[in-house]
Design an enzyme around this catalytic site. Structure first.
Site, PDB file in Angstrom:
ATOM      1  N   GLU A  19       0.836  -1.214   0.000  1.00  0.00           N
ATOM      2  CA  GLU A  19       0.000   0.000   0.000  1.00  0.00           C
ATOM      3  C   GLU A  19       0.868   1.262   0.000  1.00  0.00           C
ATOM      4  OE1 GLU A  19      -2.939  -0.368  -0.843  1.00  0.00           O
ATOM      5  OE2 GLU A  19      -3.140  -2.500  -0.372  1.00  0.00           O
TER       6      GLU A  19
ATOM      7  N   GLU B 219      -1.001  -0.893 -10.014  1.00  0.00           N
ATOM      8  CA  GLU B 219      -0.555  -2.126  -9.385  1.00  0.00           C
ATOM      9  C   GLU B 219       0.942  -2.364  -9.645  1.00  0.00           C
ATOM     10  OE1 GLU B 219      -1.744  -4.732  -6.668  1.00  0.00           O
ATOM     11  OE2 GLU B 219      -2.970  -3.080  -7.382  1.00  0.00           O
TER      12      GLU B 219
END
Ligand code: ZN
Length: 515
Positions: free
Chosen positions: A271, A309
């Site tokens: 994250e 991503e």
């Protein structure tokens, strides 16, 4: 004032309002997932959908349409890479997508999704896909309708892939997965026959204080450069995620398992990787709908999930699971958990955090096997949407592919075809971003290595600035100005190139497992 300047000012003013609304929805969403008591759910749902509706009305208003057509000539005369031209280009795409979807279809889809969710839960309970199949069939029919409205060339799936990945087509993805299919299943089979993975992961298992785990995760996030002091915050949530309200206010979450250190730590690095991207987008792009790092699917913005991503996986896997990282990080982990790592070497940790094993569940899969789970879903979605495979035969098709690619067979549907909630909301185009992220990440690193000979030199001392600087210049600085393939070509000279990814995995896992 010149008429064009006046129009451009008005355009920017309207877009800033839309951006504010979406950032406000994000604040509500963050609160909902980290703080809100259960009782708040219904009212929060109302609040968020009201704001979404207002934002949608603003974006699809005739005024925006008029401004876009009046400013077309102006846009042509501007430099393509510039902020103004890019903003007009990005909003034009959003506008045409948002205005093409009939309200009635949106309503029927949300009703059908709610029914599908109920059936999915029942089916999971019964461990039987046939309980869910009729509801899914209805959803698939609506998705075909939606694809027809959005438009596509060969496969209805193209419409949904382009919603998530803009200039990437189903054909591009098939070529990518062909490469993966040729190399990864045999490599996975060789790794599966190697020594006992439980023994390898022993160092990451034990009894770990949860607060200390969070502190360790934040130490890792800080070390790669995520600003937790003035421009970032952290909280706990059921599923880890990242969210941004502006490049100067980026939030990340994690979850903690008391017996396994890897879960919290790698979620934090993952994250924080997303977060670095969000904090790296220039503040001047705020209010332009170009800070691509924010994912606001409700706007159908041209955010590429794959590029997003690529950044999280780069920091989680390429950096966080490297030997050099553990040379730096082992003494830190030892200070947090005295006794746990006595006598362990960085090499031991490198092995412990890189255990690879074929498994049934995607979200628990390791770096080596993950993209095969994604490939399986992509194939099924495509086959169902273009009519090659009937929904009622999906469970058999799932099990068959699991056996072929990973060598494992689910004992029942809940551990197989019923495992992801995604298919209760929308069907098609929801998964490929994870595999694209891996492929993009490896390509970006390979290019960075060729340009910066000192790329990995500082890692063992906790200095990741050369890698971060390269990503800043080649990815973060551009926000959402370019579509994913466009961005990749500018950064690496190539679109989707699986070479660096397959080479990285093969080298790493042959070495780790002495193959
Ligand atoms: Zn992610």
């Amino acid at each position: 004032m010149n008429r064009t300047v006046e129009k451009m000012n008005r355009f920017e003013e309207l877009i800033a309002e839309i951006d504010d609304l979406h950032c406000t929805i994000s604040v509500l969403n963050w609160d909902m997932q980290t703080q809100m008591p259960k009782g708040g759910a219904e009212a929060r749902g109302d609040q968020m959908s009201t704001l979404r509706r207002i934002a949608h009305e603003k974006l699809t208003s005739p005024e925006i349409g008029d401004l876009l057509s009046n400013l077309e000539e102006h846009e042509q005369a501007l430099p393509y890479e510039g902020d103004e031209a890019s903003m007009l280009r990005v909003v034009r795409r959003l506008y045409s997508r948002a205005t093409s979807m009939p309200g009635d279809l949106v309503f029927r889809m949300s009703q059908s999704a709610a029914r599908a969710n109920t059936k999915w839960l029942q089916a999971r309970e019964a461990r039987d896909f046939s309980v869910f199949a009729p509801a899914l069939e209805e959803l698939v029919q609506l998705r075909r309708e939606q694809a027809a409205v959005l438009g596509y060339e060969d496969n209805p799936m193209d419409a949904f892939v382009s919603m998530k990945e803009s200039d990437i087509s189903v054909d591009d993805l098939e070529t990518m997965f062909d490469d993966l299919r040729a190399v990864l299943p045999p490599l996975v089979a060789r790794v599966a026959e190697a020594d006992d993975p439980d023994e390898r992961s022993r160092l990451m298992r034990g009894d770990f204080d949860t607060q200390k785990q969070i502190d360790l995760g934040m130490a890792a996030a800080r070390s790669i450069g995520f600003d937790l002091e003035d421009r970032g915050r952290h909280a706990l949530s059921v599923h880890p995620f990242s969210i941004t309200f502006s490049p100067d206010d980026v939030r990340i979450t994690t979850r903690v398992h008391p017996e396994y250190l890897g879960s919290c730590l790698f979620a934090c690095i993952h994250e924080a990787g997303h977060g670095l991207y969000m904090q790296g987008v220039p503040t001047r792009l705020r209010h332009t709908l170009m800070d691509s790092s924010t994912s606001r699917p409700e706007l159908g913005r041209p955010v590429s999930f794959g590029v997003h991503e690529s950044q999280s996986r780069l920091w989680e896997n390429t950096v966080g699971r490297s030997l050099a990282f553990w040379e730096y990080f082992l003494p830190i982990a030892r200070a947090f958990f005295p006794g746990q790592f006595d006598g362990a070497t960085p090499e031991d940790l490198y092995k412990a955090v890189n255990v690879a094993r074929p498994s049934l569940i995607r979200v628990e899969a390791d770096e080596l096997t993950y993209s095969l789970h994604v490939m399986l879903r992509f194939e099924l979605e495509k086959e169902v949407l273009d009519g090659q495979l009937e929904v009622r035969h999906m469970a058999e098709a799932w099990n068959d592919k699991m056996e072929r690619y990973l060598g494992v067979t689910p004992p029942h549907d809940t551990l197989g075809v019923l495992q992801d909630m995604h298919w209760t909301r929308d069907f098609g185009g929801g998964f490929q971003g994870y595999a694209l992220g891996d492929v993009f990440s490896a390509s970006l690193v390979a290019k960075a290595e060729s340009e910066e000979s000192s790329l990995g030199d500082g890692w063992a001392d906790g200095d990741f600035s050369v890698l971060r600087g390269w990503m800043q210049r080649n990815v973060y600085d551009h926000g959402a100005k370019f579509e994913p393939l466009e961005l990749m070509r500018r950064a690496t000279g190539e679109g989707i190139n699986t070479g660096p990814y397959l080479k990285y995995l093969t080298t790493k896992f042959e070495d780790l497992y002495d193959l």
